[in-house]
Design a protein around this motif. Structure first.
Motif, PDB file in Angstrom:
ATOM      1  N   ILE A 153      -1.793  -3.709 -10.484  1.00 49.63           N
ATOM      2  CA  ILE A 153      -1.682  -2.335  -9.960  1.00 49.63           C
ATOM      3  C   ILE A 153      -3.094  -1.833  -9.731  1.00 49.63           C
ATOM      4  O   ILE A 153      -3.933  -1.862 -10.650  1.00 49.63           O
ATOM      5  N   MET A 154      -3.335  -1.397  -8.505  1.00 49.22           N
ATOM      6  CA  MET A 154      -4.663  -0.874  -8.174  1.00 49.22           C
ATOM      7  C   MET A 154      -4.550   0.567  -7.687  1.00 49.22           C
ATOM      8  O   MET A 154      -3.480   1.021  -7.277  1.00 49.22           O
ATOM      9  N   HIS A 155      -5.655   1.267  -7.731  1.00 46.80           N
ATOM     10  CA  HIS A 155      -5.728   2.649  -7.218  1.00 46.80           C
ATOM     11  C   HIS A 155      -7.216   2.949  -7.061  1.00 46.80           C
ATOM     12  O   HIS A 155      -7.998   2.693  -7.977  1.00 46.80           O
ATOM     13  N   MET A 215       0.873  -1.177   0.000  1.00 44.20           N
ATOM     14  CA  MET A 215       0.000   0.000   0.000  1.00 44.20           C
ATOM     15  C   MET A 215       0.909   1.226   0.000  1.00 44.20           C
ATOM     16  O   MET A 215       1.796   1.337   0.860  1.00 44.20           O
ATOM     17  N   VAL A 216       0.661   2.129  -0.943  1.00 42.89           N
ATOM     18  CA  VAL A 216       1.628   3.203  -1.199  1.00 42.89           C
ATOM     19  C   VAL A 216       0.933   4.561  -1.199  1.00 42.89           C
ATOM     20  O   VAL A 216      -0.135   4.721  -1.802  1.00 42.89           O
ATOM     21  N   GLY A 217       1.548   5.535  -0.544  1.00 42.74           N
ATOM     22  CA  GLY A 217       1.049   6.919  -0.635  1.00 42.74           C
ATOM     23  C   GLY A 217       0.557   7.438   0.694  1.00 42.74           C
ATOM     24  O   GLY A 217       1.227   7.312   1.721  1.00 42.74           O
ATOM     25  N   ASP A 218      -0.651   7.990   0.679  1.00 41.47           N
ATOM     26  CA  ASP A 218      -1.212   8.632   1.873  1.00 41.47           C
ATOM     27  C   ASP A 218      -1.928   7.587   2.721  1.00 41.47           C
ATOM     28  O   ASP A 218      -3.140   7.373   2.585  1.00 41.47           O
ATOM     29  N   LEU A 219      -1.181   6.937   3.581  1.00 39.93           N
ATOM     30  CA  LEU A 219      -1.758   5.863   4.389  1.00 39.93           C
ATOM     31  C   LEU A 219      -2.348   6.398   5.690  1.00 39.93           C
ATOM     32  O   LEU A 219      -3.167   5.746   6.328  1.00 39.93           O
ATOM     33  N   ARG A 220      -1.949   7.601   6.055  1.00 41.47           N
ATOM     34  CA  ARG A 220      -2.443   8.184   7.309  1.00 41.47           C
ATOM     35  C   ARG A 220      -3.890   8.660   7.178  1.00 41.47           C
ATOM     36  O   ARG A 220      -4.730   8.410   8.035  1.00 41.47           O
ATOM     37  N   ASP A 223       2.493  -9.000  -5.048  1.00 36.32           N
ATOM     38  CA  ASP A 223       1.455  -9.413  -6.004  1.00 36.32           C
ATOM     39  C   ASP A 223       0.596  -8.229  -6.419  1.00 36.32           C
ATOM     40  O   ASP A 223      -0.062  -8.260  -7.462  1.00 36.32           O
ATOM     41  N   CYS A 224       0.559  -7.241  -5.563  1.00 38.62           N
ATOM     42  CA  CYS A 224      -0.319  -6.092  -5.838  1.00 38.62           C
ATOM     43  C   CYS A 224       0.323  -4.816  -5.286  1.00 38.62           C
ATOM     44  O   CYS A 224       0.785  -4.812  -4.137  1.00 38.62           O
ATOM     45  N   ILE A 225       0.343  -3.791  -6.104  1.00 33.18           N
ATOM     46  CA  ILE A 225       0.695  -2.456  -5.600  1.00 33.18           C
ATOM     47  C   ILE A 225      -0.591  -1.641  -5.592  1.00 33.18           C
ATOM     48  O   ILE A 225      -1.232  -1.468  -6.640  1.00 33.18           O
ATOM     49  N   TYR A 226      -0.958  -1.179  -4.408  1.00 36.93           N
ATOM     50  CA  TYR A 226      -2.186  -0.389  -4.242  1.00 36.93           C
ATOM     51  C   TYR A 226      -1.744   1.057  -4.019  1.00 36.93           C
ATOM     52  O   TYR A 226      -1.347   1.436  -2.915  1.00 36.93           O
ATOM     53  N   MET A 227      -1.739   1.831  -5.103  1.00 38.47           N
ATOM     54  CA  MET A 227      -1.308   3.235  -5.024  1.00 38.47           C
ATOM     55  C   MET A 227      -2.448   4.102  -4.489  1.00 38.47           C
ATOM     56  O   MET A 227      -3.626   3.800  -4.726  1.00 38.47           O
ATOM     57  N   THR A 228      -2.096   5.178  -3.804  1.00 37.51           N
ATOM     58  CA  THR A 228      -3.117   6.142  -3.377  1.00 37.51           C
ATOM     59  C   THR A 228      -2.596   7.556  -3.595  1.00 37.51           C
ATOM     60  O   THR A 228      -1.386   7.790  -3.645  1.00 37.51           O
ATOM     61  N   ARG A 229      -3.538   8.458  -3.694  1.00 41.86           N
ATOM     62  CA  ARG A 229      -3.224   9.882  -3.883  1.00 41.86           C
ATOM     63  C   ARG A 229      -2.832  10.517  -2.548  1.00 41.86           C
ATOM     64  O   ARG A 229      -3.409  10.168  -1.505  1.00 41.86           O
ATOM     65  N   ILE A 230      -1.886  11.440  -2.592  1.00 46.04           N
ATOM     66  CA  ILE A 230      -1.618  12.274  -1.417  1.00 46.04           C
ATOM     67  C   ILE A 230      -2.754  13.299  -1.360  1.00 46.04           C
ATOM     68  O   ILE A 230      -2.906  14.125  -2.264  1.00 46.04           O
ATOM     69  N   GLN A 231      -3.569  13.204  -0.301  1.00 45.11           N
ATOM     70  CA  GLN A 231      -4.828  13.971  -0.257  1.00 45.11           C
ATOM     71  C   GLN A 231      -4.599  15.367   0.341  1.00 45.11           C
ATOM     72  O   GLN A 231      -4.738  15.567   1.542  1.00 45.11           O
ATOM     73  N   LYS A 232      -4.289  16.277  -0.550  1.00 46.96           N
ATOM     74  CA  LYS A 232      -3.975  17.654  -0.132  1.00 46.96           C
ATOM     75  C   LYS A 232      -5.012  18.209   0.838  1.00 46.96           C
ATOM     76  O   LYS A 232      -4.688  18.885   1.812  1.00 46.96           O
TER      77      LYS A 232
END
Ligand code: CP
Length: 312
Positions: free
Chosen positions: A268-270, A163-168, A227-236
């Motif tokens: 790749i998911m998002h 899981m990548v990106g804005d995890l908080r 097996d999976c990269i779950y990208m997320t946006r940095i939520q400004k």
């Protein structure tokens, strides 16, 4: 079909494996129906869905509204409830929900405050579906994410997911983490800027449920092993400090070079929307599943509306 036991859908922890299976098989039926193979048409004829969105949305609102219409129901809606509902005049959420109970058979609500869906459900005699509550949860997104993963791998066990990106502040990764604990041999790798690491409550929950997790900082080292990269946006919009946002923005970008190091059968998911974290040239890679993932939202939301409203 066994009666669906949930009154409301407000958080991922409500779902066990049997319930997930029920939702996924119903979504399969909806997908087949839309492909013209079966007929569930007009099964929600006469039912009304109120979509009450205090925050912006493209996928969630339109897929829920499309789902209701495709099932023969009707939709009443406000797309900017903070401005165009009586919230703008100071009406409390609980009063708004009680009023909507008299006008609709189900409420789909997106709100800016974590915990708002639970509060809404507490005063509602009709089902409330959480369509995202601030940095809290987004359970229907997690359901469609799981449906996309099982479609790709034909299993939900034995998976390593980054899981990548804005995890908080990312409600999608929070809800998905809860659901992944239901399956054996799932391992999570969190890759995020220092200022938006996964919160302790999720890490504690994973540990309590024996799901191994670790944090890494270099996406290029993680990409080949998962097996999976779950990208997320940095939520400004969720950051309290401009400096923190700037420290996080554009830090993790899944370049085509990085994608080329991934396993051939990885995905790749998002949850979308994206900003710059997945360049457009990745879209044509067969591992990119995010548009299909968004499409699955329609089938999952048709399934949920059907399961919640058929019994009423
Ligand atoms: N994934 C998701 O929730 O998208 P929207 O914000 O467009 O609804």
């Amino acid at each position: 079909m066994t009666a669906f036991p949930l009154e409301h859908v407000v958080e991922s922890q409500q779902f066990d494996r049997d319930l997930l299976e029920t939702v996924f098989r119903t979504a399969d039926r909806m997908k087949a129906d839309l492909a013209g193979k079966r007929s569930l048409a007009k099964s929600l004829d006469g039912k009304i869905m109120a979509s009450l969105f205090y925050e912006s949305s493209t996928r969630t609102r339109f897929s829920f509204e499309s789902a209701m219409l495709r099932l023969g129901g009707s939709v009443i809606t406000t797309e900017n409830a903070r401005e165009f509902s009586s919230a703008a005049k100071g009406e409390s959420l609980s009063d708004s929900i009680r009023i909507m109970n008299g006008y609709a058979d189900v409420i789909v609500m997106r709100h800016n405050e974590a915990g708002s869906a639970v509060r809404a459900a507490e005063v509602s005699a009709i089902p409330v579906i959480n369509a995202g509550d601030g940095a809290g949860q987004h359970p229907t997104q997690a359901l469609l994410d799981m449906y996309t993963i099982v479609d790709a791998f034909q299993r939900l066990e034995n998976l390593k997911i980054a899981m990548v990106g804005d995890l908080r502040y990312g409600r999608t990764v929070r809800s998905l983490s809860y659901l992944l604990t239901k399956y054996a041999n799932v391992e999570l790798i969190f890759v995020s800027p220092q200022v938006c690491k996964m919160e302790k409550d999720i890490k504690d929950y994973l540990e309590k449920n024996n799901v191994p997790w670790r944090e890494e900082s270099d996406l290029s080292l993680v990409a080949p092993e998962v097996d999976c990269i779950y990208m997320t946006r940095i939520q400004k919009e969720r950051f309290h400090s401009v400096d923190d946002y700037q420290a996080a923005a554009s830090k993790y970008i899944l370049s085509l070079d990085c994608v080329e190091t991934m396993k051939k059968d990885a995905i790749i998911m998002h949850p979308l929307p994206r900003v710059d974290e997945i360049p457009k040239e990745v879209d044509s890679d067969p591992r990119a599943r995010y548009f299909e993932q968004a499409q699955n939202g329609l089938y999952i939301r048709m399934a949920l509306l059907y399961l919640l409203l058929q019994k009423n």
